[in-house]
Design a protein around this motif. Sequence first.
Motif, short mmCIF file in Angstrom:
data_model
loop_
_atom_site.label_atom_id
_atom_site.label_comp_id
_atom_site.label_asym_id
_atom_site.label_seq_id
_atom_site.Cartn_x
_atom_site.Cartn_y
_atom_site.Cartn_z
N LYS A 34 47.39 40.32 34.96
CA LYS A 34 47.08 41.26 36.04
C LYS A 34 46.86 42.62 35.39
N GLU A 41 46.95 50.30 40.67
CA GLU A 41 45.92 49.54 41.37
C GLU A 41 45.42 48.40 40.48
N ASN A 42 45.12 47.28 41.09
CA ASN A 42 44.64 46.11 40.37
C ASN A 42 43.17 46.35 39.98
N GLU A 45 40.30 44.36 41.40
CA GLU A 45 40.04 44.46 42.84
C GLU A 45 39.42 45.78 43.26
N GLU A 83 43.43 34.22 42.89
CA GLU A 83 44.10 35.07 43.87
C GLU A 83 45.53 34.57 44.05
N ASN A 86 50.32 38.42 45.11
CA ASN A 86 50.43 39.85 44.77
C ASN A 86 49.20 40.37 44.04
N GLY A 87 48.04 39.71 44.21
CA GLY A 87 46.81 40.25 43.66
C GLY A 87 46.02 39.25 42.85
#
Length: 155
Positions: A34, A41-42, A45, A83, A86-87
């Motif tokens: 991740k 922030e991811n 995404e 997905e 948590n992201g």
Amino acid sequence: MKKFLLLIAVALVVSCSTDEEDCCTIIDTGVSIKYLNGQGENLLEVDGGIDVADINIYHKINNDWVKYFRGNLDYPKGFYTVERENGTYLVVFPSTTIGESGYSETKIEFSETDFDILKTEVQKKNSSEIVTMVWYNDELKWEGNQSERLIEVVK
């Protein structure tokens, strides 16, 4: 004739024994990453984050970086995104070629000038390959088989 049938029966029993050494093939190498920015922030995404179309994977083989591509596989470039609750994570299949250091090395290239190195310890036993330790840019991020191989990286 009875001796011949008995000999065949014994041969079949011996050849079908439950030899644990050759039981199964286990390939467990995927590393889920991740990517976060400084604000948490991811990067997989957000706009302006990491574009997976630009990512290339290289395996270090005999001290040379070899671009990974296997067109016959489900993930020919050696990674995919998933997905989770948590992201979004990038799942990378690292090299299992052990180098002189005793570890495998995989380069994750985001652009021509931006790349990171994933180093893994791979346990090879019989026909199985299992990643047991993961370093990201020389920082130990995961070890053992007690949890999923999930790591977070701030870029």
